[in-house]
Design an enzyme around this catalytic site. Structure first.
Site, PDB file in Angstrom:
ATOM      1  N   GLY A 187       0.789  -1.224   0.000  1.00 48.64           N
ATOM      2  CA  GLY A 187       0.000   0.000   0.000  1.00 48.64           C
ATOM      3  C   GLY A 187       0.823   1.276   0.000  1.00 48.64           C
ATOM      4  N   SER A 188       0.305   2.274   0.682  1.00 51.44           N
ATOM      5  CA  SER A 188       0.796   3.641   0.554  1.00 51.44           C
ATOM      6  C   SER A 188       2.199   3.873   1.087  1.00 51.44           C
ATOM      7  CB  SER A 188      -0.166   4.606   1.261  1.00 51.44           C
ATOM      8  OG  SER A 188      -1.438   4.576   0.636  1.00 51.44           O
ATOM      9  N   VAL A 189       2.801   2.883   1.760  1.00 52.82           N
ATOM     10  CA  VAL A 189       4.186   3.047   2.201  1.00 52.82           C
ATOM     11  C   VAL A 189       5.121   3.209   1.004  1.00 52.82           C
ATOM     12  CG1 VAL A 189       3.914   1.864   4.410  1.00 52.82           C
ATOM     13  CG2 VAL A 189       4.409   0.537   2.342  1.00 52.82           C
ATOM     14  N   PHE A 190       4.662   2.849  -0.220  1.00 52.60           N
ATOM     15  CA  PHE A 190       5.479   2.986  -1.425  1.00 52.60           C
ATOM     16  C   PHE A 190       5.476   4.423  -1.963  1.00 52.60           C
ATOM     17  CE2 PHE A 190       6.341  -1.312  -1.441  1.00 52.60           C
ATOM     18  CZ  PHE A 190       6.905  -1.773  -2.614  1.00 52.60           C
ATOM     19  N   LYS A 191       4.566   5.252  -1.499  1.00 54.69           N
ATOM     20  CA  LYS A 191       4.419   6.585  -2.092  1.00 54.69           C
ATOM     21  C   LYS A 191       5.672   7.442  -1.928  1.00 54.69           C
ATOM     22  CE  LYS A 191      -0.605   6.656  -1.683  1.00 54.69           C
ATOM     23  NZ  LYS A 191      -1.783   7.162  -0.955  1.00 54.69           N
TER      24      LYS A 191
END
Length: 597
Positions: free
Chosen positions: A316-320
């Protein structure tokens, strides 16, 4: 040698002139010659006796010294030399970074039966079933009265059990020396250590071999006699590991999650100081692998499954932060650049939406703070698929993690078969690419430590181990500032730990269905954090599998409500153990103040 003539002419002539007997001269010369031969033979004999005396003296000294050595040594029974390779029983210890024992050896005994020597098989079977409840009396009696001549009864027995068997008094029940592997801390670091079992066995010895984890990865080192018992020193800190497991287990129960994992890594060396996977097991009594007969449909349900290494998930958003950092590195945006966040973002039949409406525009920093999928996807379109893939690969997210465990190659990231534009967009916010928590910890460490690639390791290091640069120091600092803002005014406000300046990013990803699509109410909640944010020392990844907690009158499943509080409590517990002193602001003086007259 020149010999003197017996009748020298000069003396003979002189003797005749003087009227003497010439034969007397010959007799005298014969006597003198005999005396010379006698003296020469005596000297030769004395030399030989001297040499023999010295030789006997030296032999006496050697024999005496050997007898003295034998008298002072520990007596040992003679052993017969057999052909073939010997069974190596000794195995080196495994210790943590401070020398505390994680795995060691314990001398014990095995129990076996020489059936032809048994006197009363019925009594022996009955008594053994009483000592060892897991043994069946009827099966034992059948074996004792059958055609077998040898039978293993127990590979390991305790001293109490040994005494009880000895009291049976049957000469056919015998004991053999054994060395068993002992894990004195129980389930602590179980997935890292893995466990051991017996390989080749004999009545007088057995080899101990690793079956999983570092026990199997370093099996050759641990069994090598050339190491002379030198322990295997891991990067783990036993105290930090135990505290992490305790906090994570409590968080998993509180959040009603089916599983959890955490990874604590030194951002400069890549050392893993703690790695937890729950549920876990006791390596002293390692469970067997689940089978279809157990009703298991997924090995990830087994306590043997290492979620931190083998568990590959869409995180999820930890890749942003990777997307925004790469765009800043490429000069496409700055931290204050306004990004179009109008949604939904349409690509063919796909619709990309945000969790809530964030307005028409956000700064790049606020795209991270508010976790905008639309804004991140638009930045990823600016980067392009090829450059995105190269950057993620430089962070170690596209290949199996090199951490020193036999399970590591099985944690291979799942990549899209065709890295298209829509894949670029979804991967930018953590969907469409699956990786493990160890991968994520490595990538965050490489991005935030000043921009140098590090490799994860379970071996203690003496100092930083920097690889090639992945981003500049400026971009690394910018990323740290963005992650700190997520804590102070973003989706991870529960992650603020007073005195430790935590930065981090939340990620909530729906779990894929085996038949396609995604579950609506099953997700993976992840919080990737760094502390202290201004001068990074450690990265902590916390992942919860299907968490759910009731708050403010409704069920919450997002990472901000589940993984973040657990990670904050973990930092609060382990940071002092790591030697980090809280940076507490000094309060201004209040109350009565002394002033001069």
């Amino acid at each position: 040698m020149i010999r003197t003539p017996l009748r020298p002419l000069a003396r003979i002539l002189k003797a005749r002139e003087q009227g003497q007997n010439p034969d007397a001269i010959e007799a005298e010369n014969i006597r003198l010659r005999h005396e010379d031969d006698r003296d020469r033979d005596r000297n030769r004999a004395e030399g030989r006796l001297l040499v023999m005396g010295v030789a006997f003296f030296c032999a006496f000294i050697v024999i005496g010294a050997r007898m003295g050595t034998l008298a002072g040594s520990v007596p040992q029974e003679p052993t017969a030399q057999a052909s073939g390779s010997p069974i190596i029983g000794q195995r080196s210890d495994i210790v943590d970074r401070n020398g505390r024992v994680l795995a060691t050896n314990l001398d014990t005994h095995s129990l076996y039966a020489q059936i032809p020597d048994m006197v009363d098989p019925a009594k022996a079977a009955r008594e053994l079933a009483g000592i060892f409840p897991e043994l069946d009396e009827d099966e034992l009696f059948k074996d004792f009265t059958g055609e077998r001549r040898f039978l293993w009864i127990r590979r390991e027995i305790s001293p109490e059990q040994m005494q009880a068997v000895h009291d049976i008094g049957d000469p056919g029940l015998l004991f053999g020396p054994r060395e068993m592997r002992l894990y004195p801390n129980g389930s602590v670091a179980a997935h890292i250590l893995g466990g051991a079992t017996y390989g080749r066995e004999g009545v007088s010895s057995a080899e101990v071999i690793g079956v999983a984890g570092v026990e199997k990865y370093f099996d050759d080192f641990l069994r090598d006699p050339a190491n002379e018992g030198a322990p295997l020193e891991l990067s783990l800190d036993l105290t930090v590991q135990a505290a992490s497991e305790r906090v994570l287990h409590g968080g998993m129960m509180l959040m009603s999650a089916k599983g959890a994992s955490s990874v604590l890594m030194d951002v400069h060396t890549g050392e893993i100081l703690s790695m937890v996977s729950l549920p876990d097991f006791d390596p002293n009594d390692r469970p067997r692998v689940l089978t279809e007969a157990d009703g298991a449909t997924d090995q990830s349900d087994s306590p043997l499954f290492n979620r931190a290494v083998q568990g590959v998930y869409e995180l999820g958003s930890v890749f942003k932060i990777f997307t925004i950092a790469q765009a800043v590195e490429l000069g496409l945006i700055r931290a204050d650049t306004m990004i179009d966040t109008k949604g939904p973002l349409t690509w063919g039949r796909f619709r990309i939406r945000d969790f809530r409406n964030y307005g028409a525009e956000l700064t790049a920093t606020d795209v991270i703070v508010k976790s905008s999928n639309v804004g991140t996807a638009r930045v990823a379109m600016m980067i392009g698929a090829e450059k995105q893939r190269e950057f993620l690969d430089s962070l170690g997210l596209l290949a199996p993690t090199p951490v020193e465990m036999v399970e590591a190659p099985t944690g291979r990231p799942l990549l899209p078969p065709n890295w298209s534009e829509i894949s670029t967009m979804t991967i930018s916010y953590g969907h469409g690419l699956s990786s493990s928590p160890v991968h994520l910890a490595t990538a965050y460490s490489s991005l935030l430590n000043g921009g140098y690639r590090v490799e994860p390791t379970l071996l203690r290091q003496d100092g930083p181990r920097y690889g090639p640069r992945v981003v500049s120091e400026r971009v690394s600092a910018t990323a740290r500032d963005m992650l700190r803002a997520v804590i102070t005014r973003g989706t991870a406000s529960f992650g603020d730990v007073e005195g430790y300046e935590v930065g981090g990013k939340t990620g909530t990803a729906e779990k894929p269905r085996p038949t396609g699509g995604y579950y609506d109410e099953k997700n993976i909640a992840t919080f990737a954090s760094v502390f202290p944010a201004s001068d990074p020392r450690y990265v902590l990844i916390v992942t919860l599998d299907e968490p759910s907690v009731e708050a403010l009158g409704e069920q919450r499943r997002t990472a901000g409500w589940t993984a973040v509080p657990v990670a904050a409590e973990m930092i609060r517990r382990v940071a002092p153990l790591l030697g980090l002193r809280p940076d507490v602001e000094t309060l201004s003086p209040t109350g009565v103040t002394l002033t001069s007259n």
